[in-house]
Every structure is written in structure tokens, then in C-alpha cells.
Design a protein around this motif. Structure first.
Motif, PDB file in Angstrom:
ATOM      1  N   LEU A  18      -4.201  10.224   1.811  1.00  0.00           N
ATOM      2  CA  LEU A  18      -3.543  10.572   0.716  1.00  0.00           C
ATOM      3  C   LEU A  18      -2.395  11.719   0.911  1.00  0.00           C
ATOM      4  N   SER A  19      -1.498  11.844   0.021  1.00  0.00           N
ATOM      5  CA  SER A  19      -0.331  13.106   0.328  1.00  0.00           C
ATOM      6  C   SER A  19      -1.055  14.104  -0.105  1.00  0.00           C
ATOM      7  N   GLU A  20      -0.755  15.272   0.566  1.00  0.00           N
ATOM      8  CA  GLU A  20      -1.541  16.821   0.061  1.00  0.00           C
ATOM      9  C   GLU A  20      -1.413  16.959  -1.357  1.00  0.00           C
ATOM     10  N   ARG A  38     -13.630  15.431   8.547  1.00  0.00           N
ATOM     11  CA  ARG A  38     -12.142  14.931   9.113  1.00  0.00           C
ATOM     12  C   ARG A  38     -11.508  14.233   8.067  1.00  0.00           C
ATOM     13  N   VAL A  39     -10.590  14.613   7.683  1.00  0.00           N
ATOM     14  CA  VAL A  39      -9.783  13.622   6.542  1.00  0.00           C
ATOM     15  C   VAL A  39      -8.438  13.459   7.134  1.00  0.00           C
ATOM     16  N   LEU A  40      -7.833  12.154   6.742  1.00  0.00           N
ATOM     17  CA  LEU A  40      -6.380  12.010   6.889  1.00  0.00           C
ATOM     18  C   LEU A  40      -5.515  12.149   5.686  1.00  0.00           C
ATOM     19  N   ARG A  41      -4.521  13.123   5.808  1.00  0.00           N
ATOM     20  CA  ARG A  41      -3.939  13.567   4.668  1.00  0.00           C
ATOM     21  C   ARG A  41      -2.324  13.470   5.054  1.00  0.00           C
ATOM     22  N   SER A  42      -1.402  13.075   4.478  1.00  0.00           N
ATOM     23  CA  SER A  42      -0.220  12.967   4.751  1.00  0.00           C
ATOM     24  C   SER A  42       0.061  12.434   6.078  1.00  0.00           C
ATOM     25  N   GLY A  43      -0.834  11.734   6.847  1.00  0.00           N
ATOM     26  CA  GLY A  43      -0.478  10.975   8.200  1.00  0.00           C
ATOM     27  C   GLY A  43      -1.118  11.732   9.178  1.00  0.00           C
ATOM     28  N   GLU A  44      -1.637  13.020   8.994  1.00  0.00           N
ATOM     29  CA  GLU A  44      -2.449  13.643  10.068  1.00  0.00           C
ATOM     30  C   GLU A  44      -3.868  13.852   9.824  1.00  0.00           C
TER      31      GLU A  44
END
Ligand code: ATP
Length: 918
Positions: free
Chosen positions: A27-29, A121-127
Motif C-alpha cells: 500500500l502507499s503510505e 515487516r510490511v511493504l509500503r510504497s515499494g519499501e
């Protein structure tokens, strides 16, 4: 967006679409923030805290307070309005003090709970980033590794041999293998949904990627209401014991009071007066301040521990820490810095040195003084290629500002992952082997993750024409699965001679305190039907060894020495090679000439009896598997010790639970280990355990000081009143005055003793026996002597007020002066007396009168309050006192000071008799 859907019946792609999430960027921030507002934080709502008013009202439920309120009511009824007002005032002040202490304790513990809150640990805005698990929202793409606890309900979208323990949810304690690609019937029961993971369960093996489908109270866990009621044990054994003591004293006090009341009335005293006297005696006898003081001292101590990087998860551990007599510690990262640098490598027939430090890519391979060109050196190339492919660490370059703000910048590498693996990636770079390029040439298609029992890991890569299996691990374990070796030109059978040569190289590196890993590979034309340890890790070709340096932490040596001084045995338990372990253990001082080192294999051959006989001599356990840790803990416990044990992996959980104090690593520790631990070391440092033990001792000492001080004051008051009755004197103190002493003037110094600086003997004495009483015979004797002394000086002061040593005159006027003198002497004597309790053995002047500034301040405040009620005319009436002038005031001061002399004599005698230092 509806999050209540049968996610387990949809393929992963559809789940992502439905939740508006992307596997590549998450997701995006902004989106996550909006969803957080919509769905609320990912937490299970706790029973809501009490409001200030509720807390205040709760104070009035205590027996003593009720008694006082009755007394105030009776006073008002018989027309003694002054008494009623003062009693009510004191009760309110007491309740306010109680609330303030409770609040402070709660906020300290609350802050602590926050620190120990789980991360995800989460994937946010590609990171990929670490966030508080409470920040997760539906649609978040999360990564789950072995050891992680699952932070929310989620649908798996990728799995690599992921196994999850769902015991907390389904009661099934055997970890279930998960499968992201399964699509299940809508009515599949929870326990069968192998493509979903649920909050509260934990990954025990492999890894996975999942998309969050439910958070907070919408999770399956949230739906189980009973779980919410589950309370961690919050009271410590000491608190329970004190509570019991308090209750018993309370009962004795009430009986005493009833006796005194009846006796007084029979003797013809006025009923109302006797009633108030009985009540005030009860107040004098019941140690009402105790529980509050203990709670606050514990809470403040726990806060200090947190500031020193030790987060307490279970309060009772604080007390146990103070009596720890054995500390079993991991080596890597705990006693060492965990900043690995490959220093040497071996390929058959050759040893090569590698220069450079830390994660900087500057450095070269040197053999016999000549630089090695790795690209044209197949043996070196294959070893390092294997080391870099079979590797989960990543390094990326960052620029580091030159020192002192210089404008120059230099390249350095930032490492993400296991330092052991990071060091291998850096070594590869020095030889021109780049992980990113390699991964393009030979992408990883499968893996057998590292396990501390197997001490190896394998990755499988697809190259143009074959499947390349790369294995790395502890050399001895690796050699077990090797049948061949690459000698630089060809693959040859692994002869006994070559095996011996490799072992020799391994031991030489280990003796030099290097941590050694071996590399092996094999090529397959087709993959086996099932990828497993049995089908893949077999018939491998040995390539080479690398040895990395992991220097001891600079503070480790001092901490080890401190342990020995404090009667605590430090023990090293490591998965590493015996020679490496021994070299480091010698260096930090754990291994001394009179102690020995053992390997896991040797331990496995010993019976429990043999272990029991030897355990106190064994300081180093090398090449151990996690289950050995449980045996070691048990053996020490059987020998009567209190054992602290560190751990980080999933398999360390049983040992952490079994130990008296389980300490999990904050940085490298898995959620499972943290969940099983009593304490988390946020810096993974051995020195932190020792600091926590020290703090545990301080806390216990201070509780003891505060408790004994308060009780000795109470004893003094009771003796005074009884003595006066026995001698046929008028009552030396009025009920209101006793209340004043007991609820106001002595509580502040008691609190200050609760935060007393540690004694200089703190870490020079043996650990406290866990079962030793807080108030043993010596303490009882001490409290009686102090109590008698306080009572004696107050009584003398009272008598002097009446004219003693001349004839005593008990006219009302004289009585007023005498009672005031008695009250002031008692009050000041108690204040002076507080300084005695700073040490049981050292002179108050040696420990320093001014070193506990809280104590000085509390004595000044209490002293001023005391002067205020005597010298401010408006207050005099309320407390039935009068201004004491001139010589009489001097008498009061001198008499109070006698307590200091009593303390000094008592300590002097104690030192002569060789009593244990405090
Ligand atoms: P300690 O128990 O002191 O914290 P340790 O790292 O040596 O440290 P384990 O993690 O159980 O303990 O590792 C045991 C052995 O397994 C190590 O000595 C090493 O030889 C090998 N090993 C460690 N990490 C890896 C890895 N990532 N890949 C392959 N082998 C490894």
C-alpha cells in the motif's frame, strides 16, 4: 471495502485485487494512513483503565481508611469538629498520595509494555519497513519469517516451506505447513485454512508473504473474548508476601485495639477518648503504606532497567534477577559485537588472507604476500560465489560523512540481515563477486532454511542449463554431507587425507577465535520431486572455508569480572566451534584454568547424573543445539541455582521458559523467543544482563529498606503508647497526632529510601537466597531496637515536658507542652532515623548523608510540615499543640539525634560480629 470475505477460497491474485493491494509495492503510505483511520489500530482492546476518580474512590475502600472515616464521623457526632476535620484531611492527603503513586507506577509499566509491543515487516510504497504491529491495516503486504509472530489475520500469497504454530488459536500444537497457492472450500474450518495465517500464531519454519485481511478486534483472535480477560501475573512473590504480612499485622492490631479499648473503659476512661486511642493505635500498627511503596519502587526500578536496555516483561522477574546466581549467555552478538569481517579463507591446499574491516568493501585477497586475482582463480571464485548465493543478507552503499564534519564522503555499506551472511557478501565484493549480478545469473528457486540443529542451509538456483545447489554451514556438519571436493581444477573424491586437512584448517582458524563456515555445492539436471534435507543435502562437493572475526564486546570483560565478584557464574553457550568459543571465552574471562569447555555431542553422551556432578565446572558449551540448553538449565537448577538464560531463536523458547529468568535478544531475537522471555535485552548485550541483575538487587534492597523503616516507625509508636499506659502516665500522643506521624511525616522518607543509590557492597556479596525472608530474625531485632529507641527518646521528651527529672506535673498546660515535645521528638527522630536505613553495616556518614538527595528533600519537607503545625497558630488548635520554645526545642533536637548514635553503635557491633555486608 468489505473485509469479511472467504479469503481462503480465492486465489492470491484476486485477494490482492479485492483489497486494492500490490505485491510489488504494497500500500502507499497515504492509503495506509487513511485505512488506519477507517479500521482503527491493529490492537485487541484491553479492559479499559480506571479513571482518576475511580482510583481515588478505590483508596477509600481500604479497611484502615474506613476505620478512620468512622472515627471522623463519631468525632463529628460528639461535637469534636476539629478532630473530624483533621482526620478527614489526613485521609484525603493519604488517598491523594496513594493515587499519585499508583499513577506513576502505572505509567511506568504502561510505557514499558509499549516498548515491548510487537513489530511487523510490511511493504509500503515499494519499501520493506518495520512498523509497530498496531499500525497494520487490511491490504498491507507483510513478510513473515521463522520466529515471527503473526501480527494480524492475513491471506498468504507466497510461501517457502512456511510452518505456523496455531496453538493459541486452534489448540493444535504441531506446526502446520502452509501453502499460499491452495484454494479452499468456503466452509473449510479455521484449522484447515493452510493458505491463511492468524494473529497470535507464530511462524516456526520457512517464510512467507501475506496480505492482511483483518486487524484488531476483527481478527479471529479478537473474536475470542475470553483471551482478552487473560491477565499477565502482575504481582511479585514479594508483594504477595508483604500483603500477607500486612494482613496478619492488621488482625493483630485490631485485636490489640479492642483489648486496649475494653481495658481503658473498664478502668473508667472516657469511652470516646478510648475509642480514638484505639483507632490511632490501629493506625500505628497497620503498615498501610507498604503495598503502595513496594509497587512504586518496583515500577521505578523497572523503568531504570528499561533505560539500561533491559525491558521487563514479567514483573516477578525483577525479584528473581536480584538472586540470579548463574548467567548462561549466547556468544554471538551478546558477548561479541556481531560485526563480522571475513579475515581468512581456505581452499584445498591454500590459505588466503583477506584485508579490510567492517562492512567497507575496501580490502583485498592476499596469498603469500601476493594479491590474488579471484576472477582467474576457480577455487576462490566458486567458494565465494557459493557464499554469496546461499545468503539472505543484502548490502547497499551509503555515503558516510568524513570525521569532524569534513566535506569528503566515503562509501560504506549498510547491511541488512544476519551479520554472518553480510560479512560473506562483503568478502565477495572484495573479490569482485557481486550479489545482484549473481542473482540475475542464477535466480533462487528453492531453499532449505538454516536451522541451528542442522547448522547448515541450502539454496537452489536455476542457471542456463542446470540447477545449482549451494550449501553453507558449520564445517563439521557440512563435511558430513560432502563426498567430493573441488581442488581448483577438478572435482575429486573426498579422501580421508583431504578431510583431515580441511579439519586441520578449520581448527587453526577456530583457534584464532575466527568463526568458520564451509561452502559446498552440487549441480542437478532435474529437481527431486520434493525438496527436502534428505533429497538435496547429500553427495555435495566441498569448496572451501571462510573464517570471520567477531571481536568480543569491549565491556564484556568487565561485566564478566563483575559477575564473579558478585558470586554469579557466567556460562557461554554457543552454536559455534569449540575452539572459537574457547578462544573468546578465555579472552573475556569466562573460561578460567579451573573450568572446562564441552561440546553438545559430549553433553549428549552424559547422563543427567554425570552432568549434575560436572555442571558447576563447565563454563563453555560449544556446538550445542537448542534442546541442550534446557538440560543445562535443569542441571543448574537441580544444583540449587537461580538461572538466567539468553536466547533468540524459535527453538530457544523452551529453555527461556524453563530458566528462572529468560532473556530474549531484542535485535536478533524472534518474536517467539521474546514471547517466552521474562526480559528483553534491547541491545543484545551481556553487560545488560549484568546491569539488570545489579538493578534487581538494588530494587530488592530498597524495598527492604523502605519496609523495615516504616515498620520500625510503627513499632516505636506502639511501644510508646503501651509504655505510657503501663507507667500510668497520661497519653503521650493524641490520636490525631499519631495519625499525623503515621500517614504524613514518615511516608515521604520511606519513599525516598525506595530510590536509594546502591550500596558499595552491592556487587561484592553473594546472590540473595530466593527464599530468604524480607524480614528475617536480624531485621526483626534491628526494628525492635530502633523502635524501642524511638519510643524511649519520645517518652523522655514527654516526661521532660512534664518536669522530669524534677517532680512531674500533669496540669493541662504542662500536658500540652509535653505532648508537643513528644510529637516533635517522635517525628524528628523518625526523620533522623531514616538515614540509618541507608546501610545496615556502614556508618551513615560513610554512605554520605547527602548522597540520596530525595531523602534529604523528603526530610526537609516532612520536617517543615512538622514545624508548621507546631508554630503556625491557626494549625496549632487542630493538632492540640503549642509552640515549643528555647531550651525545650533544643532538648527535642538533641533527643532526636540520639537515634543516629543508636544506629552507629548498632552498625559498629554488626561490623565487629562480621555480619554480612549489605
Ligand atoms: P550463538 O549461539 O553464540 O549465538 P551461533 O550463531 O554460533 O551463536 P547458531 O546460530 O546456532 O549459533 O549457529 C551455529 C553454527 O551454524 C555457527 O557456528 C555456524 O557455523 C553455522 N551458521 C550460523 N549462521 C549460519 C548461516 N546463516 N548459514 C549457514 N550456517 C550458519
Amino acid at each position: 471495502m468489505n473485509t469479511e470475505k472467504p479469503w481462503h477460497s480465492m486465489p492470491p491474485g484476486q485477494v490482492l485485487v479485492e483489497l486494492g493491494a500490490s505485491r510489488e509495492s504494497g500500500l502507499s503510505e497515504e492509503e495506509a494512513e487513511q485505512r488506519l483511520k477507517r479500521y482503527g489500530p491493529n490492537t485487541l482492546s484491553e479492559a479499559s483503565g480506571r479513571t482518576l476518580l475511580q482510583q481515588f474512590v478505590a483508596q477509600f475502600r481500604e479497611f484502615l481508611v474506613i476505620l478512620l472515616l468512622v472515627a471522623a464521623g463519631v468525632s463529628a457526632l460528639v461535637g469534636e469538629l476539629d478532630d473530624a476535620i483533621v482526620i478527614a484531611f489526613i485521609v484525603v492527603v493519604n488517598a491523594v498520595l496513594g493515587v499519585v503513586q499508583e499513577r506513576r507506577a502505572e505509567s511506568a509499566l504502561g510505557a514499558l509494555r509499549k516498548m515491548a509491543s510487537p513489530k511487523a515487516r510490511v511493504l509500503r510504497s515499494g519499501e520493506v519497513r518495520m512498523v509497530d504491529a498496531s499500525m497494520l491495516v487490511p491490504g498491507d503486504v507483510i513478510m513473515i519469517d521463522a520466529g515471527d509472530s503473526v501480527p494480524a489475520d492475513a491471506r498468504l500469497i507466497e510461501t517457502a516451506l512456511l510452518k505456523v504454530d496455531e496453538a493459541s488459536l486452534t489448540g493444535e500444537s504441531v506446526p502446520v505447513e502452509q501453502n499460499a497457492s491452495a484454494v479452499l472450500p468456503v466452509n473449510a474450518p479455521l484449522g484447515d485454512r493452510v493458505n491463511c495465517v492468524f494473529m497470535g500464531s507464530s511462524a516456526t519454519y520457512g517464510r512467507g508473504v501475506a496480505v492482511v485481511v483483518a486487524t484488531g478486534m476483527s481478527t479471529e483472535m479478537g473474536k475470542i473474548a475470553a483471551f482478552l480477560q487473560q491477565e499477565e501475573d502482575r504481582t511479585t512473590p514479594l508483594q504477595q508476601r508483604l500483603e500477607y504480612l500486612g494482613k496478619r499485622l492488621g488482625i493483630v492490631a485490631v485485636l490489640l485495639c479492642i483489648g486496649v479499648f475494653i481495658a481503658g473503659v473498664l478502668r473508667g476512661e472516657e469511652v470516646f477518648d478510648m475509642f480514638l486511642t484505639a483507632v490511632s493505635l490501629a493506625v500505628a500498627a497497620i503498615p498501610e503504606g507498604l503495598p503502595a511503596i513496594v509497587t512504586i519502587v518496583l515500577a521505578l526500578g523497572v523503568q531504570r532497567m528499561a533505560a539500561r536496555n533491559a525491558i521487563i516483561r514479567r514483573l516477578p522477574a525483577v525479584e528473581t534477577l536480584g538472586s540470579a546466581s548463574v548467567v548462561c549467555s549466547d556468544k554471538t552478538g551478546t558477548l561479541t559485537t556481531n560485526q563480522m569481517t571475513v579475515k581468512r579463507m581456505y581452499v584445498p591446499g591454500r590459505t588466503i588472507e583477506i584485508t579490510g574491516d567492517g562492512y567497507s568493501p575496501d580490502g583485498a585477497l592476499i596469498e603469500n604476500g601476493q594479491r590474488v586475482d579471484a576472477r582467474s582463480d576457480p577455487a576462490v571464485m566458486r567458494t565465494l560465489t557459493c557464499a554469496v548465493l546461499c545468503n539472505d543478507a543484502r548490502v547497499r552503499s551509503v555515503s558516510v560523512k568524513g570525521s569532524a564534519g569534513a566535506v569528503t564522503t566515503r562509501a560504506s555499506l549498510e547491511m541488512v540481515g544476519d551479520p554472518t551472511e553480510g560479512a560473506l557478501v562483503v568478502a565477495g565484493l572484495k573479490a569482485g563477486v557481486d550479489k545482484i549480478q549473481l542473482a540475475k545469473w542464477a535466480p533462487r528457486i528453492s531453499e532449505l532454511p538454516f536451522e541451528s540443529e542442522r547448522k547448515r542451509m541450502t539454496t537452489i538456483h536455476r542457471t542456463d542449463d542446470t540447477y545449482l545447489c549451494c550449501t553453507k554451514g558449520a564445517p563439521d556438519e557440512l563435511l558430513k554431507v560432502c563426498t567430493h571436493a573441488f581442488d581448483g581444477t577438478a572435482v575429486v573424491p573426498l579422501s580421508d587425507a583431504l578431510r583431515a586437512e580441511i579439519q586441520g584448517a578449520n581448527v587453526r582458524m577456530a583457534d584464532a577465535a575466527l568463526r568458520v563456515l564451509g561452502m559446498a555445492q552440487k549441480e542437478l539436471t532435474a529437481l527431486p520431486d520434493t525438496v527436502s534435507v534428505e533429497t538435496v543435502e547429500d553427495g555435495m562437493v566441498f569448496l572451501g572455508l571462510v573464517g570471520m572475526q567477531d571481536p568480543p564486546r569491549p565491556e564484556a570483560r568487565d561485566s564478566v569480572a563483575e559477575c564473579f565478584g558478585a558470586g554469579i557464574t557466567p556460562v557461554m553457550i554457543t552454536g559455534d566451534h569449540k575452539a572459537t568459543a574457547v578462544a573468546i571465552a578465555r579472552d573475556v574471562g569466562i573460561l578460567t584454568p579451573d573450568s572446562v569447555a564441552l561440546t553438545g555431542a559430549e553433553l549428549a553422551r552424559m547422563s543427567d547424573r554425570e552432568l549434575d556432578e560436572a555442571v558447576e565446572k563447565i563454563r563453555v558449551y560449544a556446538r550445542v543445539a537448542p534442546e541442550h540448553k534446557v538440560r543445562i538449565v535443569d542441571a543448574w537448577k537441580r544444583a540449587g541455582h537461580v538461572v538466567a538464560m539468553t536466547g533468540d531463536g524459535v527453538n530457544d523458547a523452551p529453555a527461556l521458559k524453563r530458566a528462572d529468568i529468560g532473556a530474549a535478544m531484542g535485535i536478533t531475537g524472534t518474536d517467539v523467543a521474546k514471547g517466552a522471555a521474562d526480559m528483553i535485552l534491547t541491545d543484545d548485550n551481556f553487560a545488560t544482563i549484568v546491569a539488570a541483575v545489579r538493578e534487581g538487587r538494588v530494587i530488592f534492597d530498597n524495598i527492604k529498606k523502605a519496609v523495615q523503616y516504616l515498620l520500625s516507625c510503627n513499632v516505636g509508636e506502639i511501644i510508646l503508647i503501651f509504655a505510657a499506659i503501663l507507667m500510668g502516665l497520661p497519653r503521650p500522643l493524641l490520636p490525631i497526632q499519631i495519625l499525623w506521624l503515621n500517614l504524613v511525616t514518615d511516608s515521604l522518607p520511606a519513599l525516598a529510601l525506595g530510590v536509594d543509590p546502591p550500596s558499595r557492597h552491592l556487587m561484592q556479596r553473594k546472590p540473595r537466597d530466593r527464599n530468604a525472608a524480607v524480614i528475617g530474625p536480624v531485621a526483626v531485632r534491628r526494628m525492635l531496637i530502633y523502635g524501642l529507641s524511638v519510643a524511649a527518646v519520645s517518652l523522655v521528651s514527654f516526661a521532660m515536658g512534664l518536669g522530669w527529672p524534677g517532680p512531674m506535673d500533669t496540669s493541662a498546660e504542662n500536658l500540652l507542652v509535653a505532648r508537643t515535645m513528644c510529637l516533635m521528638t517522635m517525628s524528628f527522630a523518625q526523620l533522623v532515623h531514616a538515614f540509618n536505613f541507608r546501610s545496615y553495616i556502614d556508618s551513615a556518614f560513610r554512605v554520605g548523608i547527602f548522597r540520596n538527595r530525595h531523602l534529604v528533600a523528603s526530610v526537609l519537607i516532612s520536617g517543615s510540615l512538622q514545624l508548621a503545625i507546631v508554630y503556625i497558630p491557626f494549625l496549632q488548635g487542630f493538632f492540640d499543640v503549642t509552640a515549643v520554645q528555647g531550651l525545650k526545642f533544643l532538648d527535642v533536637l538533641l533527643l532526636s539525634m540520639v537515634l543516629l548514635a543508636v544506629g552507629e553503635v548498632l552498625k559498629w557491633v554488626g561490623r565487629l560480629r562480621g555480619e554480612q555486608a549489605d
